[in-house]
Design an enzyme around this catalytic site. Structure first.
Site, mmCIF file in Angstrom:
data_model
loop_
_atom_site.group_PDB
_atom_site.id
_atom_site.type_symbol
_atom_site.label_atom_id
_atom_site.label_comp_id
_atom_site.label_asym_id
_atom_site.label_seq_id
_atom_site.Cartn_x
_atom_site.Cartn_y
_atom_site.Cartn_z
ATOM 1 N N SER A 7 0.686 -1.325 -0.130
ATOM 2 C CA SER A 7 -0.067 0.074 -0.160
ATOM 3 C C SER A 7 0.628 1.149 0.127
ATOM 4 O O SER A 7 0.362 2.278 -0.452
ATOM 5 C CB SER A 7 -0.863 0.043 1.186
ATOM 6 O OG SER A 7 -0.220 -0.072 2.328
ATOM 7 N N ASP A 291 -3.391 8.049 8.246
ATOM 8 C CA ASP A 291 -4.345 7.337 8.495
ATOM 9 C C ASP A 291 -3.871 6.493 9.809
ATOM 10 O O ASP A 291 -4.819 5.458 10.323
ATOM 11 C CB ASP A 291 -5.024 6.683 7.565
ATOM 12 C CG ASP A 291 -4.142 5.621 6.759
ATOM 13 O OD1 ASP A 291 -2.994 5.420 7.328
ATOM 14 O OD2 ASP A 291 -4.677 4.982 5.945
ATOM 15 N N HIS A 294 -0.313 4.748 7.318
ATOM 16 C CA HIS A 294 0.231 5.066 6.170
ATOM 17 C C HIS A 294 0.614 6.818 6.292
ATOM 18 O O HIS A 294 0.203 7.133 7.510
ATOM 19 C CB HIS A 294 -0.694 4.999 4.771
ATOM 20 C CG HIS A 294 -1.001 3.596 4.460
ATOM 21 N ND1 HIS A 294 -2.444 3.257 5.118
ATOM 22 C CD2 HIS A 294 -0.589 2.791 4.036
ATOM 23 C CE1 HIS A 294 -2.670 2.079 4.663
ATOM 24 N NE2 HIS A 294 -1.571 1.614 4.407
#
Length: 318
Positions: A7, A291, A294
């Site tokens: 991610s 978040d 990340h």
């Protein structure tokens, strides 16, 4: 540029496979372009800035089109991906991503010898086993890390054998500094934390993984002298920014998540960013964490600038 990873490098591939992906939900993408793009950030990622800095076209996320234009680069990174063959979060692990690239049709592989290959993987192997599989740090150090690094090394060897001659490998970030780890593994013992309120034990695991990964890449560098293996250090830039946060264009919050809810770090595993009703901070550029897991576009930009200037890059190359 051809990209493999999870991610931290996914620019929309997994969002096209899994429509409910958080990266498809507001307020992701609030800074750039103003709406979700499948990126796990308020905007761009490190790989976006590296591509721009090298004057490459932004690599197209795999799965966005049936037949992506490989000649201008493709991003195979998938959120949740691992180095090991696991389907815990995303079945498209590193070696599977590599096979997606190698199974393409035209042009022939020799066309890609001049490409830069970026590999950012391994953090989820540790995170999944700690958080979801409840494995001890001893298990992580003795079982997970050696097997994950061996899997990465094997895939890098395959990439070299198929013509890869310029390979950029990213280490992992300090997991003990993330709001998610600090929330889930909060400790009443003050000695569990360093002076920046990061969990020492989990940062030690991050550093151990990185040391083994560096050893593996250096061994490949020594074995394949006709190739360039670059190592991008993702761990130490975090602390450099922590130590000089005001010097890097105004980071004023170095501990909380910008998007989330819950005390003390604005993160809850039960109501993560992207959940209906969960909002973001007013100015993400003043935060390091987006978040809780990340990072913000601003943080990614600063770290990318380090790498492009040759800082935290081995060998140092502008």
């Amino acid at each position: 540029i051809i990209i493999f990873g999870d991610s931290l490098s996914d620019t929309g591939a997994s969002a096209n496979v899994f429509p409910s992906n958080p990266g498809n939900q507001s307020p992701y993408g609030i800074t750039y372009p103003g709406s979700p793009t499948g990126r796990f950030s308020d905007g761009r990622l490190i790989i976006d800035y590296i591509s721009a800095g090298l004057k490459f076209k932004y690599p197209e996320p795999y799965f966005v089109t049936i037949n992506p234009d490989y000649r201008t680069g493709v991003n195979f990174a998938q959120a949740g991906s691992t180095a090991l063959n696991t389907v815990f979060q995303n079945p498209i692990y590193f070696s599977y991503q590599l096979q997606q690239f190698l199974q393409k049709s035209l042009p022939p592989l020799k066309f890609y010898q001049t490409f830069l290959y970026a590999v950012e993987i391994g953090g989820n192997d540790i995170i999944n086993n700690i958080i979801y599989n409840n494995k001890s740090l001893s298990y992580i150090a003795n079982i997970t890390i050696p097997t994950a690094v061996a899997a990465i090394k094997s895939s890098l060897q395959l990439l070299y054998n198929e013509g890869g001659r310029k390979i950029l490998v990213f280490t992992i970030t300090p997991l003990g500094c993330t709001p998610s780890f600090k929330t889930i593994f909060a400790s009443p013992n003050p000695t569990a934390y360093d002076s920046y309120q990061c969990l020492i034990a989990f940062n030690n695991i991050s550093q151990y993984f990185n040391s083994k990964l560096v050893d593996a890449v250096v061994s490949l560098r020594n074995q394949y002298t006709d190739a360039k293996f670059y190592i991008a250090d993702m761990y130490n830039p975090y602390y450099k920014i922590l130590q000089n946060s005001s010097a890097y264009a105004g980071f004023t919050n170095i501990r909380d998540a910008c998007c989330g809810t819950g005390a003390p770090y604005n993160y809850s595993p039960f109501q993560p960013c992207g959940t209906p009703g969960i909002s973001s901070c007013l100015n993400p550029s003043t935060y390091i964490s987006w978040d809780g897991v990340h990072y913000t576009q601003h943080y990614y930009q600063i770290v990318a600038e380090f790498f492009l200037s040759g800082t935290f890059l081995d060998p140092s190359t502008k």
